[in-house]
Design a protein around this motif. Structure first.
Motif, mmCIF file in Angstrom:
data_model
loop_
_atom_site.group_PDB
_atom_site.id
_atom_site.type_symbol
_atom_site.label_atom_id
_atom_site.label_comp_id
_atom_site.label_asym_id
_atom_site.label_seq_id
_atom_site.Cartn_x
_atom_site.Cartn_y
_atom_site.Cartn_z
ATOM 1 N N ILE A 161 50.769 6.453 65.957
ATOM 2 C CA ILE A 161 51.699 6.715 64.468
ATOM 3 C C ILE A 161 53.101 7.441 64.849
ATOM 4 C CG2 ILE A 161 51.685 7.209 62.092
ATOM 5 C CD1 ILE A 161 48.602 6.403 62.250
ATOM 6 N N ILE A 162 54.043 7.117 64.170
ATOM 7 C CA ILE A 162 55.325 7.927 63.929
ATOM 8 C C ILE A 162 55.394 7.916 62.510
ATOM 9 C CG2 ILE A 162 57.658 8.090 64.337
ATOM 10 C CD1 ILE A 162 57.337 6.713 67.013
ATOM 11 N N SER A 163 55.675 9.117 61.782
ATOM 12 C CA SER A 163 55.732 8.966 60.333
ATOM 13 C C SER A 163 56.720 10.032 59.845
ATOM 14 C CB SER A 163 54.341 9.782 59.838
ATOM 15 O OG SER A 163 54.505 9.450 58.406
ATOM 16 N N ASP A 164 57.218 9.758 58.888
ATOM 17 C CA ASP A 164 58.120 10.516 57.982
ATOM 18 C C ASP A 164 57.292 11.871 57.537
ATOM 19 O OD1 ASP A 164 56.725 9.412 55.878
ATOM 20 O OD2 ASP A 164 58.319 8.956 54.852
ATOM 21 N N PHE A 165 57.873 12.982 57.173
ATOM 22 C CA PHE A 165 57.192 14.193 56.654
ATOM 23 C C PHE A 165 56.893 14.103 55.333
ATOM 24 C CE2 PHE A 165 56.977 18.484 55.534
ATOM 25 C CZ PHE A 165 55.866 18.974 55.940
ATOM 26 N N TRP A 166 55.615 14.678 55.089
ATOM 27 C CA TRP A 166 55.237 15.285 53.335
ATOM 28 C C TRP A 166 54.395 16.216 53.504
ATOM 29 C CZ3 TRP A 166 50.485 13.335 53.274
ATOM 30 C CH2 TRP A 166 50.075 12.202 53.942
ATOM 31 N N ARG A 167 54.219 17.205 52.446
ATOM 32 C CA ARG A 167 53.360 18.158 52.473
ATOM 33 C C ARG A 167 51.950 17.536 52.504
ATOM 34 N NH1 ARG A 167 54.356 21.310 47.272
ATOM 35 N NH2 ARG A 167 54.803 19.123 46.715
ATOM 36 N N GLY A 168 51.176 17.882 53.215
ATOM 37 C CA GLY A 168 49.881 17.468 53.346
ATOM 38 C C GLY A 168 49.408 16.502 54.377
ATOM 39 N N LEU A 169 50.321 16.071 54.953
ATOM 40 C CA LEU A 169 50.068 15.089 56.083
ATOM 41 C C LEU A 169 49.237 15.826 57.247
ATOM 42 C CD1 LEU A 169 50.728 12.563 57.317
ATOM 43 C CD2 LEU A 169 52.915 13.217 58.177
ATOM 44 N N ASP A 170 49.774 16.847 57.543
ATOM 45 C CA ASP A 170 48.967 17.453 58.866
ATOM 46 C C ASP A 170 47.880 17.924 58.544
ATOM 47 O OD1 ASP A 170 50.051 19.517 57.281
ATOM 48 O OD2 ASP A 170 50.571 20.784 58.699
ATOM 49 N N GLU A 171 47.250 17.896 57.080
ATOM 50 C CA GLU A 171 45.993 18.440 56.747
ATOM 51 C C GLU A 171 44.994 17.119 57.029
ATOM 52 O OE1 GLU A 171 45.588 19.747 52.801
ATOM 53 O OE2 GLU A 171 47.338 21.062 52.919
ATOM 54 N N VAL A 172 45.621 15.873 57.049
ATOM 55 C CA VAL A 172 44.893 14.478 57.376
ATOM 56 C C VAL A 172 45.168 14.396 58.616
ATOM 57 C CG1 VAL A 172 44.659 12.308 56.833
ATOM 58 C CG2 VAL A 172 45.230 13.819 54.955
ATOM 59 N N PHE A 173 46.143 14.245 59.473
ATOM 60 C CA PHE A 173 46.352 13.880 60.939
ATOM 61 C C PHE A 173 47.192 15.132 61.392
ATOM 62 C CE2 PHE A 173 46.079 9.644 59.008
ATOM 63 C CZ PHE A 173 45.108 9.304 59.852
ATOM 64 N N PRO A 174 46.647 16.121 62.105
ATOM 65 C CA PRO A 174 47.309 17.374 62.608
ATOM 66 C C PRO A 174 48.596 16.969 63.583
ATOM 67 C CG PRO A 174 44.849 17.747 62.857
ATOM 68 C CD PRO A 174 45.260 16.239 62.402
ATOM 69 N N LYS A 175 49.801 17.375 63.148
ATOM 70 C CA LYS A 175 50.914 16.945 63.925
ATOM 71 C C LYS A 175 50.733 17.439 65.665
ATOM 72 C CE LYS A 175 55.512 18.699 64.193
ATOM 73 N NZ LYS A 175 56.671 19.655 63.889
ATOM 74 N N ASP A 176 51.225 16.397 66.100
ATOM 75 C CA ASP A 176 51.207 16.527 67.675
ATOM 76 C C ASP A 176 50.004 16.049 68.190
ATOM 77 O OD1 ASP A 176 53.933 16.716 67.623
ATOM 78 O OD2 ASP A 176 53.765 19.104 67.609
ATOM 79 N N LYS A 177 48.788 16.289 67.575
ATOM 80 C CA LYS A 177 47.455 16.082 68.097
ATOM 81 C C LYS A 177 47.383 14.676 67.904
ATOM 82 C CE LYS A 177 46.011 20.860 68.207
ATOM 83 N NZ LYS A 177 44.864 21.683 67.673
ATOM 84 N N THR A 178 47.448 14.081 66.635
ATOM 85 C CA THR A 178 46.881 12.783 66.340
ATOM 86 C C THR A 178 48.405 12.125 65.742
ATOM 87 O OG1 THR A 178 46.574 13.728 63.889
ATOM 88 C CG2 THR A 178 44.911 13.838 65.473
#
Length: 368
Positions: free
Chosen positions: A285-302
């Motif tokens: 997945i490539i996604s735009d950014f919003w607060r809380g996204l990395d709490e569901v899918f950690p950045k660069d790992k998922t």
């Protein structure tokens, strides 16, 4: 309420996924409730648009009934609304405010709201737009289930008088979503109905990369895109993709794009069902950014977070295949562990049971 629950849900649509994201959300949740042994009646306004586009007219996991207006709705389902363990009204239900008043007047055992559009709802209320729920009604609900979590829940309770706000994210039916093993057909794809506030991000994160990478293949699936959009020659278009075809669609992409509506991006903590669907299919997945996204899918790992076309191009041209597979597998595990329809159903039922028990204890304390 340790026995199986009898739940009535009023939603925008269950029978048709055409042009809305509600149907797939409800289908995963209701299948989960059925798997947990609970009984659900789903009530849907019979409108021509969805009647002509029904891809699930006879679900095997719940009762589905239609109505034409508020008066008919009450006449047909009054007894069931009163006897149900919980009545849950969804966002964007036609004449929603009138429906809420009519149901509240029956004094159901539990009256809940499931807002699949929470940031949009709050933006509407800020403009005094009460299309499907009125500001005065926010305190009527025993539980206000919200598509958005995090700070949004605090805002619902502090600013809008919500008695008890609970995050209830969308989910994916893990039994129906998985990688099909098909050969990738596109380098990057996007699935979503046209939305004016999403289009600039789609232009930036898919259409512009397509222009820069003319030898790669792209695809956009979804209805209502204006005819005047100038799609590059290497961007394929699919007008509508029913949920049964989603796993194949995701499986045929090297990467899939997630783009968030402006109100939801501003609010944060609002994961789209497309994130969970793609992850269930092990599509990176490539996604735009919003607060809380990395709490569901950690950045660069998922997940890859992209802020401009250059970062999308970087991912498409330089990310090693092995790292791409590791990220997809990690996202898949996150979804399987906590974002399936059955997991969401358990959260819903637990909240309903706890709310009822607290109400009973409070009543006992008053009577004593």
């Amino acid at each position: 309420m340790s026995r199986p629950l009898d739940i009535v849900v009023l939603g925008l649509s269950l029978s048709s996924s055409w042009g809305n994201g509600h149907a797939t959300t409800f289908r995963a949740l209701l299948r989960g409730l059925r798997a947990e042994g609970h009984k659900v009646l789903f009530l849907e306004r019979d409108v021509p648009w969805y009647a002509a586009q029904r891809d699930l007219p006879d679900p095997d996991f719940c009762e589905l009934s239609y109505y034409h207006g508020v008066d008919e709705f009450i006449a047909l389902f009054r007894r069931r609304l009163i006897s149900a363990d919980a009545v849950i009204i969804g966002s964007y239900v036609p004449e929603g405010a009138a429906i809420i008043d009519a149901v509240a007047a029956l004094r159901p055992r539990l009256l809940c709201f499931y807002d699949i559009d929470t940031p949009v709802t709050l933006a509407k209320l800020g403009r005094k737009d009460e299309e499907y729920v009125a500001g005065r009604q926010m305190s009527l609900f025993d539980i206000y289930f919200s598509f958005s979590g995090g700070e949004v829940i605090d805002r619902l309770e502090a600013d809008y008088g919500v008695v008890q706000g609970k995050a209830l994210y969308c989910s994916v039916d893990a039994e129906r979503y998985g990688n099909t093993g098909e050969v990738p057909e596109w380098d990057l794809g996007y699935l979503g109905t046209y939305s004016a506030d999403r289009q600039p991000a789609l232009e930036k994160l898919l259409i512009e990369p397509a222009r820069r990478l003319p030898t790669m293949r792209f695809v956009v699936a979804g209805p209502r895109y204006p005819a005047e959009i100038e799609w590059p020659a290497n961007v394929a278009r699919i007008e509508h993709l029913p949920p049964a075809d989603h796993p194949s669609f995701y499986s045929r992409q090297r990467f899939t794009l997630n783009v968030t509506r402006a109100d939801m991006s501003a609010a944060g903590w609002s994961p789209s069902v497309r994130l969970f669907e793609a992850a269930a299919c092990r599509t990176p997945i490539i996604s735009d950014f919003w607060r809380g996204l990395d709490e569901v899918f950690p950045k660069d790992k998922t997940i890859i977070i992209a802020r401009d076309a250059a970062e999308v191009v970087e991912a498409l041209t330089r990310l090693p295949a092995e790292k791409r597979r590791r990220m997809a597998d990690a996202a898949y595990q996150i979804v399987c562990n906590g974002h399936t329809g059955r997991a969401r159903a358990k959260q819903l039922v637990s909240a309903l049971i706890n709310c009822r028990q607290e109400a009973d204890q409070s009543a006992q304390g008053i009577s004593a």
